[in-house]
Scaffold this motif. Structure first.
Motif, PDB file in Angstrom:
ATOM      1  N   PRO A  73       0.778  -1.147  -0.039  1.00  0.00           N
ATOM      2  CA  PRO A  73      -0.074   0.087  -0.018  1.00  0.00           C
ATOM      3  C   PRO A  73       1.019   1.477   0.064  1.00  0.00           C
ATOM      4  O   PRO A  73       1.999   1.020   0.309  1.00  0.00           O
ATOM      5  CB  PRO A  73      -0.803  -0.194   1.459  1.00  0.00           C
ATOM      6  CG  PRO A  73      -0.002  -0.738   2.170  1.00  0.00           C
ATOM      7  CD  PRO A  73       0.763  -1.971   1.276  1.00  0.00           C
ATOM      8  N   PRO A  74       0.455   2.287  -0.473  1.00  0.00           N
ATOM      9  CA  PRO A  74       1.131   3.633  -0.233  1.00  0.00           C
ATOM     10  C   PRO A  74       1.514   4.166   1.262  1.00  0.00           C
ATOM     11  O   PRO A  74       0.808   3.836   2.052  1.00  0.00           O
ATOM     12  CB  PRO A  74       0.338   4.602  -0.721  1.00  0.00           C
ATOM     13  CG  PRO A  74      -1.229   4.102  -0.687  1.00  0.00           C
ATOM     14  CD  PRO A  74      -0.992   2.697  -0.693  1.00  0.00           C
ATOM     15  N   GLY A 133      -5.857  11.912  -6.075  1.00  0.00           N
ATOM     16  CA  GLY A 133      -5.343  10.459  -6.082  1.00  0.00           C
ATOM     17  C   GLY A 133      -5.018  10.009  -4.583  1.00  0.00           C
ATOM     18  O   GLY A 133      -5.049   8.873  -4.224  1.00  0.00           O
ATOM     19  N   ALA A 134      -4.343  11.129  -4.213  1.00  0.00           N
ATOM     20  CA  ALA A 134      -3.842  10.730  -2.695  1.00  0.00           C
ATOM     21  C   ALA A 134      -5.066  10.477  -1.640  1.00  0.00           C
ATOM     22  O   ALA A 134      -4.760   9.651  -0.853  1.00  0.00           O
ATOM     23  CB  ALA A 134      -2.897  12.011  -2.237  1.00  0.00           C
ATOM     24  N   LEU A 192      -5.097   7.261   0.461  1.00  0.00           N
ATOM     25  CA  LEU A 192      -5.247   7.210   1.968  1.00  0.00           C
ATOM     26  C   LEU A 192      -6.552   6.571   2.653  1.00  0.00           C
ATOM     27  O   LEU A 192      -6.601   6.039   3.787  1.00  0.00           O
ATOM     28  CB  LEU A 192      -5.111   8.548   2.440  1.00  0.00           C
ATOM     29  CG  LEU A 192      -3.711   9.219   2.154  1.00  0.00           C
ATOM     30  CD1 LEU A 192      -3.437  10.701   2.764  1.00  0.00           C
ATOM     31  CD2 LEU A 192      -2.344   8.498   2.778  1.00  0.00           C
ATOM     32  N   ALA A 193      -7.641   6.816   1.808  1.00  0.00           N
ATOM     33  CA  ALA A 193      -8.860   6.295   2.296  1.00  0.00           C
ATOM     34  C   ALA A 193      -8.920   4.632   2.125  1.00  0.00           C
ATOM     35  O   ALA A 193      -9.538   4.163   2.990  1.00  0.00           O
ATOM     36  CB  ALA A 193     -10.084   6.939   1.329  1.00  0.00           C
ATOM     37  N   GLU A 194      -8.129   4.197   1.026  1.00  0.00           N
ATOM     38  CA  GLU A 194      -8.511   2.651   0.757  1.00  0.00           C
ATOM     39  C   GLU A 194      -7.215   2.083   1.340  1.00  0.00           C
ATOM     40  O   GLU A 194      -7.408   0.845   1.830  1.00  0.00           O
ATOM     41  CB  GLU A 194      -8.369   2.413  -0.638  1.00  0.00           C
ATOM     42  CG  GLU A 194      -8.875   1.132  -0.933  1.00  0.00           C
ATOM     43  CD  GLU A 194      -8.951   0.915  -2.556  1.00  0.00           C
ATOM     44  OE1 GLU A 194      -8.408  -0.090  -2.943  1.00  0.00           O
ATOM     45  OE2 GLU A 194      -9.697   1.618  -3.129  1.00  0.00           O
ATOM     46  N   ARG A 195      -5.983   2.455   1.180  1.00  0.00           N
ATOM     47  CA  ARG A 195      -4.521   1.787   1.514  1.00  0.00           C
ATOM     48  C   ARG A 195      -4.504   0.346   1.243  1.00  0.00           C
ATOM     49  O   ARG A 195      -4.622  -0.327   2.090  1.00  0.00           O
ATOM     50  CB  ARG A 195      -4.489   1.990   3.049  1.00  0.00           C
ATOM     51  CG  ARG A 195      -4.345   3.404   3.685  1.00  0.00           C
ATOM     52  CD  ARG A 195      -2.899   3.567   3.675  1.00  0.00           C
ATOM     53  NE  ARG A 195      -2.806   5.011   4.414  1.00  0.00           N
ATOM     54  CZ  ARG A 195      -1.665   5.495   4.798  1.00  0.00           C
ATOM     55  NH1 ARG A 195      -0.371   4.669   4.218  1.00  0.00           N
ATOM     56  NH2 ARG A 195      -1.336   6.638   5.147  1.00  0.00           N
ATOM     57  N   ARG A 213      -3.271  -2.236  -2.503  1.00  0.00           N
ATOM     58  CA  ARG A 213      -2.225  -2.327  -3.549  1.00  0.00           C
ATOM     59  C   ARG A 213      -3.040  -1.432  -4.763  1.00  0.00           C
ATOM     60  O   ARG A 213      -2.506  -0.817  -5.392  1.00  0.00           O
ATOM     61  CB  ARG A 213      -2.277  -3.886  -4.220  1.00  0.00           C
ATOM     62  CG  ARG A 213      -1.492  -3.883  -5.444  1.00  0.00           C
ATOM     63  CD  ARG A 213      -1.499  -5.440  -5.809  1.00  0.00           C
ATOM     64  NE  ARG A 213      -0.934  -5.605  -6.895  1.00  0.00           N
ATOM     65  CZ  ARG A 213      -0.709  -6.707  -7.543  1.00  0.00           C
ATOM     66  NH1 ARG A 213      -1.673  -7.628  -7.526  1.00  0.00           N
ATOM     67  NH2 ARG A 213      -0.069  -6.745  -8.942  1.00  0.00           N
ATOM     68  N   SER A 214      -4.465  -1.687  -4.855  1.00  0.00           N
ATOM     69  CA  SER A 214      -4.910  -0.832  -5.864  1.00  0.00           C
ATOM     70  C   SER A 214      -4.944   0.684  -5.760  1.00  0.00           C
ATOM     71  O   SER A 214      -4.758   1.488  -6.787  1.00  0.00           O
ATOM     72  CB  SER A 214      -6.404  -1.269  -6.178  1.00  0.00           C
ATOM     73  OG  SER A 214      -7.096  -0.958  -5.088  1.00  0.00           O
ATOM     74  N   SER A 215      -4.736   1.131  -4.607  1.00  0.00           N
ATOM     75  CA  SER A 215      -4.813   2.587  -4.382  1.00  0.00           C
ATOM     76  C   SER A 215      -3.450   3.068  -4.734  1.00  0.00           C
ATOM     77  O   SER A 215      -3.339   4.156  -5.224  1.00  0.00           O
ATOM     78  CB  SER A 215      -5.143   3.079  -3.024  1.00  0.00           C
ATOM     79  OG  SER A 215      -4.116   2.613  -2.127  1.00  0.00           O
ATOM     80  N   THR A 216      -2.405   2.092  -4.649  1.00  0.00           N
ATOM     81  CA  THR A 216      -1.061   2.481  -5.105  1.00  0.00           C
ATOM     82  C   THR A 216      -0.982   2.418  -6.664  1.00  0.00           C
ATOM     83  O   THR A 216      -0.199   3.337  -7.342  1.00  0.00           O
ATOM     84  CB  THR A 216       0.009   1.587  -4.620  1.00  0.00           C
ATOM     85  OG1 THR A 216      -0.112   1.088  -3.267  1.00  0.00           O
ATOM     86  CG2 THR A 216       1.496   1.825  -5.153  1.00  0.00           C
ATOM     87  N   VAL A 217      -1.814   1.777  -7.360  1.00  0.00           N
ATOM     88  CA  VAL A 217      -1.958   1.893  -8.666  1.00  0.00           C
ATOM     89  C   VAL A 217      -2.603   3.180  -9.196  1.00  0.00           C
ATOM     90  O   VAL A 217      -2.280   3.821 -10.204  1.00  0.00           O
ATOM     91  CB  VAL A 217      -2.703   0.676  -9.196  1.00  0.00           C
ATOM     92  CG1 VAL A 217      -2.920   0.829 -10.744  1.00  0.00           C
ATOM     93  CG2 VAL A 217      -1.976  -0.623  -9.210  1.00  0.00           C
ATOM     94  N   VAL A 218      -3.627   3.651  -8.417  1.00  0.00           N
ATOM     95  CA  VAL A 218      -4.403   4.922  -8.534  1.00  0.00           C
ATOM     96  C   VAL A 218      -3.223   5.842  -8.446  1.00  0.00           C
ATOM     97  O   VAL A 218      -3.436   6.946  -9.236  1.00  0.00           O
ATOM     98  CB  VAL A 218      -5.536   5.068  -7.480  1.00  0.00           C
ATOM     99  CG1 VAL A 218      -6.163   6.451  -7.562  1.00  0.00           C
ATOM    100  CG2 VAL A 218      -6.694   3.916  -7.921  1.00  0.00           C
TER     101      VAL A 218
END
Length: 121
Positions: free
Chosen positions: A29-30, A82-83, A87-90, A92-97
């Motif tokens: 995650p980010p 995007g951030a 931060l809301a989802e945390r 792997r897919s949010s890192t792709v976003v």
């Protein structure tokens, strides 16, 4: 527009995008370092806004003011949006976003540069 600075912004954004995609491939995650990288790119975009305002105040004009301003504002918003998602989802897919948002920035910068250069056309 300053071509050299636009290239720096685009390359920095692409570097962070690559970092995002590597982190996503590692199923990460980010995390804070990645978000700091995003903040650096956002600061470069804010500096680009200042440069654009100075050029506009000095009398230079883009080919289409409305289009240029739309790309300018859009470039400032894409990373924070995007951030917020990341931060809301945390996940792997949010890192792709975040990676996709970073890839979007050079496209917006390129379009701003093209619209600015269209003033003489």
């Amino acid at each position: 527009m300053l071509t050299g600075f636009a290239v720096v912004v685009a390359l920095a954004s692409l570097a962070v995008a690559g970092w995002c995609f590597v982190q996503a491939a590692r199923n990460r995650p980010p995390r804070r370092p990645l978000l700091i990288g995003l903040a650096v790119v956002e600061l470069l975009l804010a500096a680009q806004v200042v440069i654009a305002v100075v050029l506009l105040l000095s009398g230079q004009r883009p080919g289409s003011m409305v289009t240029f301003l739309a790309y300018l504002v859009g470039s400032l918003l894409v990373l924070p949006l995007g951030a917020m998602w990341a931060l809301a989802e945390r996940s792997r897919s949010s890192t792709v976003v975040l990676g996709v948002a970073c890839v979007t920035v050079p496209v917006l910068v390129l379009r701003m540069h093209e619209v600015w250069g269209g003033a003489g056309a």
